[in-house]
Design an enzyme around this catalytic site. Structure first.
Site, short mmCIF file in Angstrom:
data_model
loop_
_atom_site.label_atom_id
_atom_site.label_comp_id
_atom_site.label_asym_id
_atom_site.label_seq_id
_atom_site.Cartn_x
_atom_site.Cartn_y
_atom_site.Cartn_z
N PHE A 168 29.97 22.55 -25.33
CA PHE A 168 28.61 23.04 -25.05
C PHE A 168 27.55 22.06 -25.61
O PHE A 168 26.84 21.40 -24.83
CB PHE A 168 28.50 24.45 -25.63
CG PHE A 168 27.12 24.92 -25.95
CD1 PHE A 168 26.10 24.86 -25.00
CD2 PHE A 168 26.82 25.43 -27.22
CE1 PHE A 168 24.82 25.30 -25.32
CE2 PHE A 168 25.55 25.87 -27.53
CZ PHE A 168 24.54 25.79 -26.58
N ASP A 187 37.71 14.35 -26.09
CA ASP A 187 37.85 15.81 -26.08
C ASP A 187 39.28 16.17 -25.70
O ASP A 187 39.90 15.50 -24.88
CB ASP A 187 36.87 16.44 -25.08
CG ASP A 187 36.47 17.84 -25.50
OD1 ASP A 187 35.28 18.04 -25.84
OD2 ASP A 187 37.35 18.73 -25.50
N ASN A 188 39.79 17.24 -26.31
CA ASN A 188 41.12 17.72 -25.90
C ASN A 188 41.04 18.92 -24.97
O ASN A 188 42.04 19.54 -24.64
CB ASN A 188 41.98 18.06 -27.13
CG ASN A 188 41.47 19.31 -27.85
OD1 ASN A 188 40.40 19.82 -27.54
ND2 ASN A 188 42.26 19.80 -28.79
N ASP A 233 43.11 14.23 -28.74
CA ASP A 233 43.05 15.23 -29.80
C ASP A 233 42.76 14.49 -31.11
O ASP A 233 43.55 13.64 -31.53
CB ASP A 233 44.37 15.99 -29.88
CG ASP A 233 44.23 17.21 -30.76
OD1 ASP A 233 43.68 17.10 -31.88
OD2 ASP A 233 44.66 18.30 -30.33
N ILE A 244 42.54 7.20 -33.63
CA ILE A 244 42.23 6.45 -32.40
C ILE A 244 41.52 5.16 -32.80
O ILE A 244 40.74 5.15 -33.77
CB ILE A 244 41.38 7.29 -31.42
CG1 ILE A 244 41.25 6.60 -30.07
CG2 ILE A 244 40.02 7.64 -32.00
CD1 ILE A 244 40.79 7.50 -28.94
N LYS A 278 43.12 21.98 -39.23
CA LYS A 278 43.58 20.61 -39.00
C LYS A 278 42.50 19.79 -38.29
O LYS A 278 42.28 18.62 -38.60
CB LYS A 278 44.82 20.62 -38.09
CG LYS A 278 46.13 20.76 -38.79
CD LYS A 278 47.18 20.82 -37.70
CE LYS A 278 48.52 20.33 -38.10
NZ LYS A 278 49.51 20.53 -37.01
N ASN A 319 40.22 11.14 -39.66
CA ASN A 319 40.42 10.09 -38.64
C ASN A 319 39.10 9.45 -38.22
O ASN A 319 39.01 8.24 -38.04
CB ASN A 319 41.14 10.68 -37.42
CG ASN A 319 42.61 10.93 -37.72
OD1 ASN A 319 43.22 10.20 -38.50
ND2 ASN A 319 43.18 11.96 -37.11
N ARG A 333 36.46 1.45 -40.71
CA ARG A 333 37.03 0.21 -40.16
C ARG A 333 35.99 -0.60 -39.38
O ARG A 333 35.89 -1.82 -39.55
CB ARG A 333 38.22 0.53 -39.24
CG ARG A 333 38.96 -0.70 -38.71
CD ARG A 333 40.16 -0.33 -37.84
NE ARG A 333 39.80 0.37 -36.64
CZ ARG A 333 39.37 -0.21 -35.51
NH1 ARG A 333 39.25 -1.51 -35.45
NH2 ARG A 333 39.06 0.52 -34.46
N TYR A 368 37.43 28.11 -40.37
CA TYR A 368 36.24 27.41 -39.86
C TYR A 368 35.31 27.03 -41.01
O TYR A 368 34.97 25.85 -41.18
CB TYR A 368 35.52 28.32 -38.87
CG TYR A 368 34.32 27.69 -38.21
CD1 TYR A 368 34.46 26.64 -37.30
CD2 TYR A 368 33.03 28.15 -38.47
CE1 TYR A 368 33.35 26.06 -36.68
CE2 TYR A 368 31.92 27.58 -37.87
CZ TYR A 368 32.08 26.55 -36.97
OH TYR A 368 30.99 25.98 -36.36
P1 NAD Z 1 32.40 24.04 -28.18
O1 NAD Z 1 33.63 24.84 -28.45
O2 NAD Z 1 31.72 24.21 -26.87
O3 NAD Z 1 32.67 22.48 -28.39
C1 NAD Z 1 33.69 21.97 -29.19
C2 NAD Z 1 34.36 20.85 -28.42
O4 NAD Z 1 35.36 20.24 -29.25
C3 NAD Z 1 35.09 21.34 -27.17
O5 NAD Z 1 34.80 20.50 -26.08
C4 NAD Z 1 36.56 21.28 -27.56
O6 NAD Z 1 37.43 21.12 -26.45
C5 NAD Z 1 36.56 20.09 -28.50
N1 NAD Z 1 37.68 20.10 -29.45
C6 NAD Z 1 38.09 21.11 -30.25
N2 NAD Z 1 39.13 20.73 -30.99
C7 NAD Z 1 39.38 19.43 -30.68
C8 NAD Z 1 40.33 18.47 -31.10
N3 NAD Z 1 41.27 18.77 -32.02
N4 NAD Z 1 40.31 17.23 -30.55
C9 NAD Z 1 39.38 16.90 -29.61
N5 NAD Z 1 38.46 17.78 -29.17
C10 NAD Z 1 38.45 19.03 -29.69
O7 NAD Z 1 31.40 24.38 -29.38
P2 NAD Z 1 29.90 23.94 -29.64
O8 NAD Z 1 29.11 25.18 -29.81
O9 NAD Z 1 29.45 22.93 -28.66
O10 NAD Z 1 30.04 23.28 -31.08
C11 NAD Z 1 30.13 21.88 -31.25
C12 NAD Z 1 30.12 21.52 -32.72
O11 NAD Z 1 28.93 22.03 -33.34
C13 NAD Z 1 31.28 22.12 -33.51
O12 NAD Z 1 31.73 21.19 -34.46
C14 NAD Z 1 30.67 23.30 -34.21
O13 NAD Z 1 31.32 23.60 -35.41
C15 NAD Z 1 29.24 22.83 -34.44
N6 NAD Z 1 28.33 23.96 -34.56
C16 NAD Z 1 27.96 24.69 -33.47
C17 NAD Z 1 27.13 25.79 -33.63
C18 NAD Z 1 26.68 26.63 -32.46
O14 NAD Z 1 25.98 27.61 -32.67
N7 NAD Z 1 26.99 26.31 -31.23
C19 NAD Z 1 26.68 26.15 -34.89
C20 NAD Z 1 27.11 25.39 -35.98
C21 NAD Z 1 27.91 24.28 -35.81
#
Ligand code: NAD
Ligand code: UDP
Length: 324
Positions: free
Chosen positions: A12, A32-33, A57, A62, A90, A98, A105, A144
């Site tokens: 998002f 993105d995964n 992932d 990477i 994780k 990572n 690096r 989280y």
């Molecule tokens: P989201 O779930 O839409 O986006 C997270 C993205 O990370 C997804 O595209 C998912 O596929 C990818 N992802 C998850 N695990 C992964 C992995 N192991 N390897 C590669 N990709 C991976 O959520 P969002 O609302 O867009 O949040 C994005 C970031 O902002 C997050 O780190 C979240 O903690 C932080 N955040 C969001 C909010 C909010 O209100 N939306 C508030 C505080 C913090």
């Protein structure tokens, strides 16, 4: 011109960030995964030659050559991060190691998307960055909250130990188009329910508060933070307007013109009672503050979900199919 990687770039917030960075002339690699993100979110960017999508992932290392890392990969809604809590931890811990290893690096600047959840169920209000928080280390939200707290610790230790150029932003509840319709977060739930004439589910008595930031405001704040020189944060990014969950439900019903009713459901464990950012530091250091008020942001978000429902795009969305 900057060569940038956005982890979680198909999510998002990440997808809006990729878009805004491309508009600024950056070369963007999106990692993105697709756990909670979707190709739909970035479909319109795929034929831009400055945009590259890599299915990866981040718990695995990477090798890339970049000068800026926006580290956003992590499921963010309680339903998603509790689906596989070990994986959530994780992702925050190994994923951040990572990305910090990569930053070290190639000497890139790295910005961590941390969260207001590091304050847990806060005992001071509004929350300032110097507050250490009130977090349950063994609860359902801990994967989280504690994951992000360790991610912040790692950022600070790579900074102190290895002089990595870090930035930490603590993001408060953010909403807008491209939230997953089934992510269980309050804004997407209420809008989907209202548009489908289903009861709006308030957890608890609805007196708990949240502060909702529209995604375009948030992305501007994140980019301003990356552009700073010596300011590492952490800095709160959020909209200080504070609403009870009941007020939000009533506003969504009003704006959708829905005949849906409000019903009560049990309050999940460790649900914070109130949350509101103090954004004095962001105002001072970034000259940033949100411009989009709740009603205007909700209208845009409602239009997005309405289009998903009426156009049939929803059924084509893999995230929605997973839920059926
Ligand atoms: P989201 O779930 O839409 O986006 C997270 C993205 O990370 C997804 O595209 C998912 O596929 C990818 N992802 C998850 N695990 C992964 C992995 N192991 N390897 C590669 N990709 C991976 O959520 P969002 O609302 O867009 O949040 C994005 C970031 O902002 C997050 O780190 C979240 O903690 C932080 N955040 C969001 C909010 C909010 O209100 N939306 C508030 C505080 C913090
Ligand atoms: N909430 C609610 N009904 C819903 C979804 C969430 O009342 O259908 C409540 C939830 O209990 C919390 C608030 O809305 O008090 C915000 O929840 P969300 O999951 O969006 O974010 P977070 O709790 O992580 O701030």
């Amino acid at each position: 011109m900057h060569r940038v990687v956005v982890t979680g770039g198909a999510g998002f917030i990440g997808s809006f960030l990729c878009e805004a960075l491309l508009e600024k002339g950056a070369d963007v690699i999106c990692l993105d995964n697709f756990f909670t993100g979707s190709k739909e979110n970035i479909l319109h960017l795929l034929d831009n030659r400055h945009f590259e999508l890599v299915r990866h992932d981040i718990i695995n290392p990477i090798l890339l050559e970049v000068d800026r890392i926006y580290h956003f990969a992590c499921p963010a809604s309680p339903i998603h991060y509790q689906y596989n809590p070990v994986k959530t931890t994780k992702t925050s811990v190994m994923g951040t190691i990572n990305m910090l290893g990569l930053a070290k690096r190639v000497k890139a600047k790295i910005l961590l998307a941390s969260t207001s959840e590091v304050y847990g169920d806060p005992q001071i209000h509004p929350q300032t960055e110097d507050y250490w928080g009130n977090v349950n280390p063994i609860g359902l939200r801990s994967c989280y909250d504690e994951g992000k707290r360790v991610a912040e610790t790692l950022m600070m230790d790579y900074y102190r130990q290895n002089s990595v150029k870090i930035k930490i932003v603590r993001i408060f509840n953010t909403y807008g188009p491209r939230m997953a319709p089934n992510d269980g977060r309050v804004v997407s739930n209420f809008i989907m329910q209202a548009l489908q004439g289903q009861d709006l589910t308030i957890y608890g008595d609805g007196s708990q508060t949240r502060s909702f930031c529209y995604v375009s405001d948030l992305v501007q704040g994140v980019m301003k933070m990356m552009d700073t020189d010596n300011f590492i944060g952490p800095v709160n990014l959020g909209n200080p307007g504070e609403f009870t969950i009941r007020e939000l439900a009533e506003k969504v019903i009003e704006l959708t013109g829905s005949s849906a009713k409000i019903v009560s459901r049990p309050l999940p464990a460790d649900d914070p009672v109130k949350r509101k950012p103090d954004i004095t530091l962001a105002r001072q250091q970034l000259e940033w503050e949100p411009a989009v008020q709740l009603e205007a942001g909700l209208k845009k978000t409602i239009a997005y979900f309405d289009d998903l429902l009426t156009s049939g795009k929803l059924l084509a969305d893999p995230r929605w199919r997973k839920m059926q």
